[in-house]
Scaffold this active site. Structure first.
Site, short mmCIF file in Angstrom:
data_model
loop_
_atom_site.label_atom_id
_atom_site.label_comp_id
_atom_site.label_asym_id
_atom_site.label_seq_id
_atom_site.Cartn_x
_atom_site.Cartn_y
_atom_site.Cartn_z
N CYS A 269 0.85 -1.20 0.00
CA CYS A 269 0.00 0.00 0.00
C CYS A 269 0.88 1.24 0.00
O CYS A 269 1.71 1.41 0.89
CB CYS A 269 -0.87 0.04 1.25
SG CYS A 269 -2.09 -1.27 1.32
N TYR B 258 -6.69 -12.98 -24.23
CA TYR B 258 -6.14 -12.92 -22.86
C TYR B 258 -7.27 -13.28 -21.88
O TYR B 258 -7.58 -12.53 -20.96
CB TYR B 258 -5.59 -11.53 -22.53
CG TYR B 258 -4.67 -10.94 -23.55
CD1 TYR B 258 -3.31 -11.20 -23.52
CD2 TYR B 258 -5.17 -10.12 -24.57
CE1 TYR B 258 -2.46 -10.64 -24.47
CE2 TYR B 258 -4.33 -9.57 -25.52
CZ TYR B 258 -2.98 -9.83 -25.47
OH TYR B 258 -2.16 -9.27 -26.41
N GLU C 180 -5.83 -17.92 -24.41
CA GLU C 180 -5.06 -17.66 -23.20
C GLU C 180 -3.79 -18.52 -23.25
O GLU C 180 -3.82 -19.65 -23.71
CB GLU C 180 -5.95 -18.02 -21.99
CG GLU C 180 -5.24 -18.26 -20.67
CD GLU C 180 -4.53 -17.04 -20.10
OE1 GLU C 180 -5.08 -15.94 -20.13
OE2 GLU C 180 -3.40 -17.23 -19.61
N ASP D 44 -8.13 -8.00 -22.83
CA ASP D 44 -7.87 -7.74 -21.40
C ASP D 44 -6.43 -8.18 -21.10
O ASP D 44 -6.20 -9.19 -20.44
CB ASP D 44 -8.89 -8.53 -20.56
CG ASP D 44 -8.76 -8.25 -19.07
OD1 ASP D 44 -7.99 -7.34 -18.69
OD2 ASP D 44 -9.44 -8.94 -18.28
N CYS E 161 -5.39 -2.72 -17.07
CA CYS E 161 -4.97 -2.45 -15.69
C CYS E 161 -3.78 -1.48 -15.70
O CYS E 161 -3.07 -1.39 -14.70
CB CYS E 161 -4.64 -3.75 -14.96
SG CYS E 161 -3.41 -4.74 -15.82
C1 LIG Z 1 -5.38 -9.23 -16.97
S1 LIG Z 1 -5.49 -10.96 -17.17
C2 LIG Z 1 -7.12 -11.10 -17.80
C3 LIG Z 1 -7.82 -12.40 -17.54
C4 LIG Z 1 -9.32 -12.45 -17.78
N1 LIG Z 1 -9.74 -11.70 -18.92
C5 LIG Z 1 -10.08 -12.08 -16.55
O1 LIG Z 1 -10.78 -11.05 -16.52
O2 LIG Z 1 -10.01 -12.84 -15.57
C6 LIG Z 1 -4.43 -11.23 -18.52
C7 LIG Z 1 -4.31 -12.65 -18.96
O3 LIG Z 1 -3.51 -12.67 -20.15
C8 LIG Z 1 -2.74 -13.85 -20.15
N2 LIG Z 1 -1.64 -13.61 -21.11
C9 LIG Z 1 -0.53 -12.87 -20.94
N3 LIG Z 1 0.19 -12.81 -22.08
C10 LIG Z 1 -0.48 -13.53 -23.01
C11 LIG Z 1 -0.26 -13.84 -24.38
N4 LIG Z 1 0.80 -13.36 -25.01
N5 LIG Z 1 -1.15 -14.61 -25.02
C12 LIG Z 1 -2.24 -15.10 -24.38
N6 LIG Z 1 -2.52 -14.83 -23.08
C13 LIG Z 1 -1.66 -14.05 -22.40
C14 LIG Z 1 -2.34 -14.01 -18.70
O4 LIG Z 1 -1.98 -15.35 -18.42
C15 LIG Z 1 -3.64 -13.59 -17.99
O5 LIG Z 1 -4.48 -14.69 -17.76
#
Ligand SMILES: C[S@@+](CC[C@H](N)C(=O)[O-])C[C@H]1O[C@@H](n2cnc3c(N)ncnc32)[C@H](O)[C@@H]1O
Length: 452
Positions: free
Chosen positions: A79, A312, A333, A381, A408
């Site tokens: 924090c 993602y 993913e 995402d 994010c």
């Molecule tokens: C911010 S999270 C979003 C997950 C989901 N949309 C949710 O709301 O729970 C980003 C996701 O992207 C995946 N990720 C990261 N780089 C990636 C890539 N190059 N190709 C596919 N997935 C990826 C991560 O493993 C993670 O699960």
């Protein structure tokens, strides 16, 4: 200049949680201090374009300063803003979104809605990763990172971001590892065994997972461990052991063993059930995730003819929650465990018009399958780094009618948004959502529309 003590007036808060002042026409990023405060500070680093420093004395106090609830505040890297009134934290987050969009994205015409506050500002997290640390002698610590140090962990007594029994389990575990003389991992030497303790909870079902991440090798006498921990914490529904022998200091494992219970917990979001395994991504503030997704769906306005590509997708939550309002969803993913969980989640929710692929988004788009030509809605995402530029180019070639982008990180979002807009999309508004009170993290929801 480094080592010099100066008097400064703080004017702003920076993206990384530091405060901002000016000295001789140069910006100074400071650890400590709030806007409106006059401080005495020591300059620690001087660079051609900026200096950094640390506040050594408060000369005047901001009217927005409050007493931090946590006894570790100031030392803990978690924090940064617990001493700032929550409504003022929100004001600065809103301002940072505005600054990023204008400065990085050159998108000052996009409207920024008022940030949605988090319903809970303490005990809101469903996942915490605590690190073990030793410097090679017989002593060790178990807790969280000291602010600004990757290799310093302080002994955590209580954290207010995850509800009890989280901190009590941490304190129990520290005693157990000491009593049983289980060696602790040395992050600089890459020796020792205990690396992380992860605690995951599910508010909707009150299930609780503990996940011990260690160097290679079986957990010593797991039966004894289980016999001792369960009577003290009957809330624990599953215990897993992950082995990570790689140098990268992350709390995920290459080999997983389930020591107790089913090996997953189940969370409920917007009336659906989601299985969460130890290694897969799941949003960490579940109450606010419902708000985030509800907001995203309202902004998107799905249609029963829509074909949705959810990139993602993690454990598939967005696609699964959207599936009964659209024709079909495909999720992509990279983490294999997350895809296993996503398929299971679709099954337990009885969703049939959804498919998941385990792939790097870039590779999936490069494969050039016919199927990808048919999507009219893209959901993106990505992690904090945003979208790989080559992958973004491929996405834009699909010419989707609408792109729902959940981010994010306002900085990488603004970079990507500028490219999306340049290729023929409008971005009328973005909606910030606060998922992480007392930290500088900001979540954003936005919909891009293809220009006719
Ligand atoms: C911010 S999270 C979003 C997950 C989901 N949309 C949710 O709301 O729970 C980003 C996701 O992207 C995946 N990720 C990261 N780089 C990636 C890539 N190059 N190709 C596919 N997935 C990826 C991560 O493993 C993670 O699960």
């Amino acid at each position: 200049m480094a080592g010099k003590i100066v008097t400064l007036e703080i004017t702003d808060l920076a993206f990384d949680g530091k405060s901002v002042a000016h000295l001789d026409g140069k910006v100074v990023f400071l650890k400590g201090g709030l806007p409106g405060e006059k401080v005495e500070a020591e300059i620690t680093v001087t660079k051609p374009r900026y200096n950094t420093g640390i506040v050594t004395k408060l000369l005047t106090k901001s009217e927005h300063r409050i007493k931090a609830k946590c006894s570790h505040f100031g030392i803990c890297g978690g924090c940064t803003w617990q001493d700032l009134k929550y409504e003022i934290q929100l004001m600065y987050k809103q301002k940072q979104v505005y600054d990023c969009l204008a400065r990085i994205g050159n998108l000052s015409e996009t409207e920024i809605d008022e940030i949605i506050p988090s319903e809970e500002i303490f005990n809101y997290r469903n996942k915490m990763e605590y690190s073990f640390h030793t410097s090679g002698d017989n002593s060790f610590t178990l807790g969280l990172h000291q602010r600004g140090h990757f290799d310093k962990i302080f002994d955590l007594k209580k954290c207010h971001l995850q509800a009890e029994p989280s901190s009590k389990i941490v304190n129990w575990m520290r005693d157990y590892v000491a009593k049983e003389e289980i060696p602790v991992y040395d992050v600089l030497e890459h020796t020792g065994y205990m690396r992380f303790l992860m605690i995951r909870t599910a508010a909707g079902t009150e299930e609780l997972m503990i996940n011990m991440v260690t160097n290679y090798g079986d957990f010593p006498d797991p039966e004894k461990f289980i016999e001792q921990i369960l009577p003290d914490f009957p809330e624990i529904t599953t215990i897993v052991h992950n082995q990570n022998g790689k140098k990268s200091n992350i709390a995920t494992g290459e080999i997983e063993k389930i020591l107790h219970g089913p090996g997953f917990i189940t969370e409920k979001l917007l009336g659906r059930s989601f299985r969460i395994s130890s290694n897969s991504f799941f949003q960490t503030n579940p109450k606010q995730t419902e708000t985030l997704y509800r907001t995203a769906f309202e902004m998107l306005g799905p249609d029963s003819n829509d074909r949705v590509l959810d990139l993602y997708c993690g454990t598939g939550s967005i696609g699964i929650l959207l599936a009964d309002r659209v024709k079909e969803v495909v999720g992509v993913e990279i983490v294999p465990d997350a895809i296993v969980a996503a398929r299971k989640n679709a099954e337990i929710n009885g969703i049939e018009n959804i498919q998941f692929y385990e792939a790097n988004v870039k590779d999936y788009l490069n494969a050039g399958s016919q199927e990808i030509e048919n999507f009219n809605i893209l959901i993106i995402d990505p992690p904090r780094a945003g979208i790989n530029p080559r992958a973004l180019k491929k996405m834009l070639k699909l010419k989707p009618e609408k792109i729902l982008y959940i981010s994010c990180n306002p900085a990488t979002f603004s970079r990507d948004a500028a490219n999306i807009v340049e290729s023929g999309y409008t971005l009328p508004r973005v909606k910030p959502v606060d998922m992480f009170p007392h930290t500088m993290h900001i979540e954003l929801v936005s919909v891009f529309y293809r220009e006719k």
